[in-house]
Design an enzyme around this catalytic site. Structure first.
Site, PDB file in Angstrom:
ATOM      1  N   SER A 211       0.982  -1.309   0.008  1.00  0.00           N
ATOM      2  CA  SER A 211       0.075   0.264  -0.036  1.00  0.00           C
ATOM      3  C   SER A 211       0.667   1.077  -0.152  1.00  0.00           C
ATOM      4  CB  SER A 211      -0.947  -0.250   1.468  1.00  0.00           C
ATOM      5  OG  SER A 211      -2.264   0.989   1.341  1.00  0.00           O
ATOM      6  N   ASP A 436      -8.542  -4.166  -7.255  1.00  0.00           N
ATOM      7  CA  ASP A 436      -7.793  -3.646  -5.855  1.00  0.00           C
ATOM      8  C   ASP A 436      -8.340  -1.800  -5.643  1.00  0.00           C
ATOM      9  OD1 ASP A 436      -6.639  -1.900  -3.945  1.00  0.00           O
ATOM     10  OD2 ASP A 436      -5.229  -3.424  -3.804  1.00  0.00           O
ATOM     11  N   HIS A 465      -6.343  -5.685  -1.040  1.00  0.00           N
ATOM     12  CA  HIS A 465      -5.680  -5.024  -1.064  1.00  0.00           C
ATOM     13  C   HIS A 465      -4.971  -5.356  -0.097  1.00  0.00           C
ATOM     14  CE1 HIS A 465      -3.979  -1.435  -0.967  1.00  0.00           C
ATOM     15  NE2 HIS A 465      -4.003  -1.611   0.283  1.00  0.00           N
TER      16      HIS A 465
END
Length: 503
Positions: A211, A436, A465
């Site tokens: 991320s 995502d 994710h």
């Protein structure tokens, strides 16, 4: 005529910071890390050990004020010959702590057993986070208090109230964390990462970022290309300068709606388990009904639309939340409201958890606001979010208010680093799912183009994710191979999706 002078100045600024980072890294290499059992109240059990790495608050002044960063590690489980150094992890945020990473070894997480033979697993709290000179913007109990106003405004007065809250929040950050704010940038965290590498006694960094951790990796790879040994980035933030951070958040709104629709379709397919409607349209109607009821009368006095969004958004984020969120919702529709209150309302007695949530949000805001210049015109925010909300209503306004403090941010905002390949950067492994919500797929494609020689593994028709944490042998085996041998496939790879959750 003025422009060249400005760019020369900003270049010298960066040079000063580069020199400061080299000074700090040399110092850390000498000092090392004094590893000890972790403090009892950190909740990190033996044999994981903890320590501190000292870094300059401002890299342009390496001999000025210093802050301490918390790190932890567990040694590699293999033989001496199998060991390849340390693997450092960042889970994202900005504002996430990496300190739980070594527990992947103690809990015997099967996805990481091969890698943990070769590497010490190292986690850290980035600057401002957790135990590392933590910042704060508001009293934590005040921060979690519920119910909050419905993020979707009904009137100009609603918008004005939210704008006032955002400005108060920005001012609160300055008041509570003033001297740290200008230094809460991704480039500084990347420099911290290089000092941690040196303190670990590592010539080069092995890194896993998920991320926001991918953007941290992208900036590290740009600033320190010759210091990278292996780098895996998973669920990628689009690093292009014009995307950081205002556009990134608008892109999320679109992607979240897409993934929300994936989930509600799945809920409809599993109507026999959840009884929330046997078509996506019926499930969506149930959601709007729940939202309207909570707006009129907060559930249990505490769960309004804002709390519902905060709870329900974990489903479009992570497949692991598909079943639990649907179950709580199903119970509510069947007449059990307590399950929803327990899941979505704040626990005012959990002061440590609430402090941690407030700290995470403060760091998220501080880093995104300091990294880049944000629009200061309310008209622009209003226009963009009103337009998006028409077609992508699930997250748009909630996301806007979360980021609005950046419009009135009280300290200097930087220009984002131009992420690119530099001398010595090895092949970086990029992993991404096509659906995502938090980091849309185009981010992976963008980084892949910028980092020459990188390899992209695409998980098709999936959208959870954080792909490297899921069981999908097509991906897991390649991540292992890369971390253990440095080898990637000769071309990019597309993998079938991991298994869809079953109710």
């Amino acid at each position: 005529m003025a422009a060249p002078v400005a760019s020369a100045d900003s270049r010298t600024g960066q040079d000063r910071e580069a020199r400061g980072a080299a000074v700090a890294a040399a110092r850390a290499a000498k000092t090392g890390i004094d590893w000890k059992d972790c403090p009892a109240d950190w909740g990190i059990a033996k044999p994981i050990q903890c320590g501190w790495v000292t870094v300059p608050l401002d890299y342009a002044k390496p001999y000025g004020k210093q802050i301490k960063l918390a790190v932890d590690r567990i040694g590699s489980t293999g033989t001496k010959d199998e060991r390849q150094g340390a693997l450092v992890y960042n889970p994202g945020g900005p504002g996430g702590s990496g300190m739980r990473f070594p527990a992947r070894v103690t809990t015997k997480n099967p996805l990481w057993t091969k890698t943990s033979k070769a590497y010490d697993f190292v986690g850290f709290d980035p600057r401002g986070v957790g135990h590392s000179a933590p910042i704060s913007c508001i009293d934590p109990q005040e921060f979690v208090k519920a119910p909050k106003a419905d993020p979707v405004p009904d009137s100009e007065a609603d918008k004005l109230a939210q704008r006032k809250l955002a400005k108060e929040y920005a001012d609160g950050c300055a008041e509570r964390s003033g001297d740290l704010l200008p230094q809460m940038t991704t480039p500084n965290t990347a420099r911290d990462l290089d000092v941690i590498r040196a303190a670990l006694g590592e010539k080069k960094l092995n890194y896993l970022g998920v991320s926001y951790g991918t953007y941290l990796g992208a900036v590290y790879g740009t600033l320190f290309p010759g210091h990278v040994r292996r780098m895996v980035v998973d669920s990628v933030v689009d690093p292009s300068r014009d995307n950081i951070w205002y556009e990134a958040n608008l892109g999320q709104d679109v992607a979240f709606q897409g993934r929300w629709n994936d989930w509600t379709s799945w809920v409809a397919k599993n109507d026999a388990s959840f009884h929330l409607g046997d078509t996506q349209a019926k499930v969506e109607a149930q959601w709007l009904k729940l939202r309207a009821a909570a707006k009129k009368n907060p559930i249990g006095g505490v769960v309004g639309p804002a709390e519902l969004i905060a709870f329900f958004q974990s489903a479009p984020y992570y497949d692991s939340s598909w079943v639990p969120v649907a179950q709580v919702w199903s119970k509510y529709v069947a007449g059990d409201t307590q399950a929803l209150v327990d899941a979505a309302a704040p626990d005012m007695s959990d002061t440590a958890g609430n402090a941690s949530s407030e700290n995470g949000n403060a760091v998220y805001t501080a880093v995104e606001c300091a990294d880049a210049k944000w629009p200061t015109s309310w008209n622009k925010w209003d226009r963009d979010n009103t337009r998006l909300n028409k077609d992508y209503p699930f997250m748009t306004w909630a996301n806007a208010w979360m980021n609005l403090p950046c419009a009135t941010w009280p300290t200097k905002q930087q220009t984002p680093v131009n992420v690119k390949t530099g001398k010595g950067l090895p092949a970086v492994l990029i992993v991404q799912s096509t659906r995502d919500a938090a980091t849309p797929y185009k981010g992976a494609v963008e980084l892949h183009q910028r980092f020459k020689g990188s390899r992209l593994i695409t998980e098709k028709d999936a959208g959870s994710h954080g792909v490297t944490g899921l069981t999908n042998p097509c991906i897991n085996d390649r991540v292992d191979t890369y971390l253990l041998t440095g080898k990637t496939d000769s071309k990019d790879v597309t993998c079938a999706p991991h298994a869809t959750p079953k109710p």
